[in-house]
Design a protein around this motif. Structure first.
Motif, PDB file in Angstrom:
ATOM      1  N   GLY A  69     -18.184 -42.025 -22.413  1.00 57.66           N
ATOM      2  CA  GLY A  69     -18.445 -42.812 -23.579  1.00 57.66           C
ATOM      3  C   GLY A  69     -18.336 -41.884 -24.939  1.00 57.66           C
ATOM      4  N   THR A  70     -17.839 -40.669 -24.764  1.00 57.74           N
ATOM      5  CA  THR A  70     -17.937 -39.835 -26.192  1.00 57.74           C
ATOM      6  C   THR A  70     -16.820 -40.576 -26.822  1.00 57.74           C
ATOM      7  OG1 THR A  70     -18.614 -37.750 -25.100  1.00 57.74           O
ATOM      8  CG2 THR A  70     -17.040 -37.581 -27.099  1.00 57.74           C
ATOM      9  N   THR A  71     -17.114 -40.593 -28.210  1.00 59.05           N
ATOM     10  CA  THR A  71     -16.195 -41.455 -29.253  1.00 59.05           C
ATOM     11  C   THR A  71     -15.908 -40.164 -30.304  1.00 59.05           C
ATOM     12  OG1 THR A  71     -17.802 -42.050 -30.545  1.00 59.05           O
ATOM     13  CG2 THR A  71     -17.095 -43.590 -28.762  1.00 59.05           C
ATOM     14  N   LYS A  72     -16.705 -39.239 -30.448  1.00 58.63           N
ATOM     15  CA  LYS A  72     -16.327 -38.045 -31.625  1.00 58.63           C
ATOM     16  C   LYS A  72     -16.530 -36.903 -30.850  1.00 58.63           C
ATOM     17  CE  LYS A  72     -18.083 -36.586 -36.031  1.00 58.63           C
ATOM     18  NZ  LYS A  72     -19.146 -36.943 -37.060  1.00 58.63           N
ATOM     19  N   VAL A  73     -15.483 -35.956 -31.353  1.00 53.81           N
ATOM     20  CA  VAL A  73     -15.407 -34.680 -30.900  1.00 53.81           C
ATOM     21  C   VAL A  73     -15.333 -33.773 -32.449  1.00 53.81           C
ATOM     22  CG1 VAL A  73     -13.714 -32.903 -29.759  1.00 53.81           C
ATOM     23  CG2 VAL A  73     -14.240 -34.920 -28.801  1.00 53.81           C
ATOM     24  N   ARG A  74     -16.043 -32.765 -32.108  1.00 52.82           N
ATOM     25  CA  ARG A  74     -16.366 -31.713 -33.255  1.00 52.82           C
ATOM     26  C   ARG A  74     -15.549 -30.281 -32.664  1.00 52.82           C
ATOM     27  NH1 ARG A  74     -17.347 -31.374 -38.354  1.00 52.82           N
ATOM     28  NH2 ARG A  74     -18.235 -33.295 -38.520  1.00 52.82           N
ATOM     29  N   LEU A  75     -14.701 -29.919 -33.320  1.00 55.26           N
ATOM     30  CA  LEU A  75     -14.159 -28.353 -32.866  1.00 55.26           C
ATOM     31  C   LEU A  75     -14.863 -27.328 -33.936  1.00 55.26           C
ATOM     32  CD1 LEU A  75     -10.543 -29.576 -32.677  1.00 55.26           C
ATOM     33  CD2 LEU A  75     -12.027 -29.245 -30.620  1.00 55.26           C
ATOM     34  N   GLN A 100     -12.475 -41.631 -31.039  1.00 55.75           N
ATOM     35  CA  GLN A 100     -12.036 -42.335 -32.265  1.00 55.75           C
ATOM     36  C   GLN A 100     -11.973 -41.266 -33.494  1.00 55.75           C
ATOM     37  OE1 GLN A 100     -14.975 -45.463 -32.630  1.00 55.75           O
ATOM     38  NE2 GLN A 100     -14.568 -46.404 -30.569  1.00 55.75           N
ATOM     39  N   THR A 101     -12.700 -40.372 -33.374  1.00 53.95           N
ATOM     40  CA  THR A 101     -12.963 -39.373 -34.532  1.00 53.95           C
ATOM     41  C   THR A 101     -12.974 -37.851 -34.146  1.00 53.95           C
ATOM     42  OG1 THR A 101     -14.454 -40.919 -35.694  1.00 53.95           O
ATOM     43  CG2 THR A 101     -14.492 -38.496 -36.445  1.00 53.95           C
ATOM     44  N   VAL A 102     -12.114 -37.055 -34.659  1.00 47.50           N
ATOM     45  CA  VAL A 102     -11.767 -35.614 -34.440  1.00 47.50           C
ATOM     46  C   VAL A 102     -12.061 -34.988 -35.778  1.00 47.50           C
ATOM     47  CG1 VAL A 102     -10.303 -33.773 -33.750  1.00 47.50           C
ATOM     48  CG2 VAL A 102     -10.138 -36.140 -32.732  1.00 47.50           C
ATOM     49  N   ALA A 103     -13.293 -33.964 -35.705  1.00 49.54           N
ATOM     50  CA  ALA A 103     -13.710 -33.290 -36.809  1.00 49.54           C
ATOM     51  C   ALA A 103     -13.373 -31.856 -36.550  1.00 49.54           C
ATOM     52  CB  ALA A 103     -14.980 -33.607 -37.031  1.00 49.54           C
ATOM     53  N   VAL A 104     -13.397 -30.997 -37.646  1.00 48.43           N
ATOM     54  CA  VAL A 104     -13.446 -29.717 -37.601  1.00 48.43           C
ATOM     55  C   VAL A 104     -14.326 -29.036 -38.410  1.00 48.43           C
ATOM     56  CG1 VAL A 104     -12.049 -27.421 -38.079  1.00 48.43           C
ATOM     57  CG2 VAL A 104     -11.254 -29.286 -36.805  1.00 48.43           C
ATOM     58  N   SER A 105     -15.295 -28.020 -38.207  1.00 52.75           N
ATOM     59  CA  SER A 105     -16.228 -27.217 -38.892  1.00 52.75           C
ATOM     60  C   SER A 105     -15.428 -25.929 -39.231  1.00 52.75           C
ATOM     61  CB  SER A 105     -17.598 -27.071 -38.045  1.00 52.75           C
ATOM     62  OG  SER A 105     -18.092 -28.611 -38.313  1.00 52.75           O
ATOM     63  N   SER A 106     -15.419 -25.539 -40.523  1.00 57.76           N
ATOM     64  CA  SER A 106     -14.691 -24.370 -40.740  1.00 57.76           C
ATOM     65  C   SER A 106     -15.223 -23.589 -42.156  1.00 57.76           C
ATOM     66  CB  SER A 106     -13.145 -24.717 -41.205  1.00 57.76           C
ATOM     67  OG  SER A 106     -12.545 -23.599 -41.604  1.00 57.76           O
ATOM     68  N   ASN A 107     -15.156 -22.156 -42.140  1.00 53.04           N
ATOM     69  CA  ASN A 107     -15.562 -21.903 -43.347  1.00 53.04           C
ATOM     70  C   ASN A 107     -14.396 -21.744 -44.616  1.00 53.04           C
ATOM     71  OD1 ASN A 107     -13.474 -19.674 -42.802  1.00 53.04           O
ATOM     72  ND2 ASN A 107     -14.901 -18.323 -41.937  1.00 53.04           N
ATOM     73  N   GLY A 108     -13.277 -22.505 -44.230  1.00 59.41           N
ATOM     74  CA  GLY A 108     -12.259 -22.581 -45.266  1.00 59.41           C
ATOM     75  C   GLY A 108     -11.319 -21.749 -45.541  1.00 59.41           C
ATOM     76  N   TYR A 109     -11.515 -20.724 -44.833  1.00 62.13           N
ATOM     77  CA  TYR A 109     -10.256 -19.382 -45.104  1.00 62.13           C
ATOM     78  C   TYR A 109      -9.085 -19.940 -45.146  1.00 62.13           C
ATOM     79  CZ  TYR A 109      -9.047 -14.382 -45.011  1.00 62.13           C
ATOM     80  OH  TYR A 109      -8.150 -13.328 -45.353  1.00 62.13           O
ATOM     81  N   ARG A 110      -8.438 -19.703 -46.238  1.00 63.74           N
ATOM     82  CA  ARG A 110      -7.147 -19.958 -46.178  1.00 63.74           C
ATOM     83  C   ARG A 110      -6.585 -21.287 -45.797  1.00 63.74           C
ATOM     84  NH1 ARG A 110      -3.816 -14.650 -43.407  1.00 63.74           N
ATOM     85  NH2 ARG A 110      -4.304 -13.017 -44.964  1.00 63.74           N
ATOM     86  N   LEU A 111      -7.439 -22.218 -46.398  1.00 63.32           N
ATOM     87  CA  LEU A 111      -7.331 -23.646 -46.173  1.00 63.32           C
ATOM     88  C   LEU A 111      -6.113 -24.352 -46.368  1.00 63.32           C
ATOM     89  CD1 LEU A 111      -8.982 -26.094 -45.485  1.00 63.32           C
ATOM     90  CD2 LEU A 111      -9.582 -26.538 -47.872  1.00 63.32           C
ATOM     91  N   ALA A 112      -5.556 -23.821 -47.533  1.00 62.59           N
ATOM     92  CA  ALA A 112      -4.081 -24.511 -47.916  1.00 62.59           C
ATOM     93  C   ALA A 112      -3.238 -24.374 -47.088  1.00 62.59           C
ATOM     94  CB  ALA A 112      -3.830 -24.145 -49.120  1.00 62.59           C
ATOM     95  N   LYS A 113      -3.155 -22.972 -46.436  1.00 64.06           N
ATOM     96  CA  LYS A 113      -2.237 -23.037 -45.323  1.00 64.06           C
ATOM     97  C   LYS A 113      -2.122 -23.663 -43.978  1.00 64.06           C
ATOM     98  CE  LYS A 113      -1.461 -19.261 -41.818  1.00 64.06           C
ATOM     99  NZ  LYS A 113      -1.906 -18.184 -41.180  1.00 64.06           N
ATOM    100  N   HIS A 114      -3.385 -24.240 -43.689  1.00 66.45           N
ATOM    101  CA  HIS A 114      -3.583 -25.203 -42.666  1.00 66.45           C
ATOM    102  C   HIS A 114      -3.559 -26.610 -42.862  1.00 66.45           C
ATOM    103  CE1 HIS A 114      -5.031 -21.637 -40.594  1.00 66.45           C
ATOM    104  NE2 HIS A 114      -5.987 -21.348 -41.355  1.00 66.45           N
ATOM    105  N   LEU A 115      -3.733 -27.083 -44.122  1.00 64.97           N
ATOM    106  CA  LEU A 115      -3.704 -28.375 -44.332  1.00 64.97           C
ATOM    107  C   LEU A 115      -2.826 -29.564 -43.803  1.00 64.97           C
ATOM    108  CD1 LEU A 115      -5.132 -28.694 -47.942  1.00 64.97           C
ATOM    109  CD2 LEU A 115      -6.361 -29.381 -46.018  1.00 64.97           C
TER     110      LEU A 115
END
Length: 334
Positions: A69-75, A100-115
């Motif tokens: 029944g998990t609907t959301k995963v945060r990496l 239904q939802t996939v999320a990531v928690s990040s410090n944003g380092y080199r964010l533009a590279k990953h977008l």
């Protein structure tokens, strides 16, 4: 679709439906935040571990949670973006039936590279840590002088992707007022929610905690006195109470782990980057399920997870200064 059978749900003894998985894919972090890893990553002689869960093991894990029944995963991490296979992990989570939802928690380092890669993989939500909008203070906290670049990358994300963005900041006594003023300016015309997180005590940060802990009540009082209104939480949301104002495009949130009844609506389980289940962020133990992952045993893992439900604690013991086995929040991503 989400499984509907009660026999295939994760429900604990306090009738809480656990539909949100927070999965750490590494405990390594490149930042040196003074409230978490002031000396940098020191485990494993300062090197990234070589025993992190593989993509195939993560696939088994997410399949089992989806069946329950998990609907959301945060990496989470550590810092998950240091794994070059993060886009593949996002993609497999997104493609798992029931998620239904996939999320990531990040410090944003080199964010533009990953977008671009994250967008293509199907990422729905991104949370980025910004503890101060003052570049000097940001560098003092994190050890990195990247705030101007990070803020520019955030505006690029908002302009070029449909990824829902939230920003997080630890609520510190010394910086609370100044940070709130900066947040109000930032969310005025941006569709971003900034969440203040009460500083939580771990075994590694006790001195700083007692010097800098500040209650979220101060922020809440300000918001309510200035026309902000609390919003109803969605069923798969995290613990933040979010506030909106008619004159602001964005929002402001509060995560108050020391507030009464904070744990009453817990909907989360956590799994470490070595395959250990944590029933609470501040529990006194963990439960190793890696054998199921290595053997591709989805059904075995389903039964193992269900068997843990009777022992999920009702609440943490932070008010008793007990943070369990949590030495620092990098261990399983907060």
């Amino acid at each position: 679709m989400t499984p509907q059978h009660s026999s295939l749900n994760l429900v604990d003894n306090f009738h809480r439906q656990l539909s949100y998985l927070r999965l750490s894919i590494t405990d390594f972090c490149n930042f040196r935040c003074h409230y978490c890893l002031p000396d940098g990553y020191t485990a494993n002689a300062g090197k990234r571990p070589d025993n992190e869960l593989s993509v195939s093991e993560i696939d088994v894990l997410i399949q089992a949670f989806a069946k329950l029944g998990t609907t959301k995963v945060r990496l989470t991490g550590g810092e998950p973006s240091i794994r070059q296979d993060l886009p593949r992990i996002i993609e497999l989570a997104k493609q798992t039936q029931g998620i239904q939802t996939v999320a990531v928690s990040s410090n944003g380092y080199r964010l533009a590279k990953h977008l671009s890669a994250w967008q293509t993989a199907g990422l729905n939500q991104l949370n980025i840590s910004i503890d101060s909008f003052d570049p000097t203070i940001f560098k003092q906290i994190t050890g990195f002088d990247i705030l101007p670049t990070l803020l520019k990358d955030i505006d690029t994300l908002l302009a070029t992707t449909d990824i829902k963005l939230k920003l997080n900041g630890i609520l510190m006594a010394d910086t609370a007022f100044d940070n709130l003023q900066s947040v109000l300016s930032f969310v005025k015309n941006r569709p971003v929610t900034y969440r203040f997180i009460e500083f939580m005590q771990t075994s590694d940060n006790k001195a700083l905690f007692f010097a800098q802990h500040s209650s979220g009540q101060r922020i809440k009082d300000f918001l309510l006195q200035n026309g902000w209104q609390s919003q109803r939480r969605s069923s798969d949301a995290g613990p933040a109470i979010e506030y909106r104002h008619a004159d602001y495009v964005g929002g402001i949130g509060l995560i108050e782990p020391y507030a009464p009844q904070f744990c009453d609506s817990c909907n989360r389980l956590r799994v470490s980057s070595q395959g250990k289940v944590h029933l609470c962020l501040f529990d006194n133990g963990s439960y190793d399920v890696r054998a199921f992952l290595a053997n591709g045993d989805v059904d075995g893992l389903v039964h193992a997870l269900q068997s843990l439900m009777p022992i999920k604690p009702e609440h943490h013991l932070l008010k008793q200064n007990d943070s369990g086995i949590m030495a620092n929040l990098s261990m399983i991503g907060g």
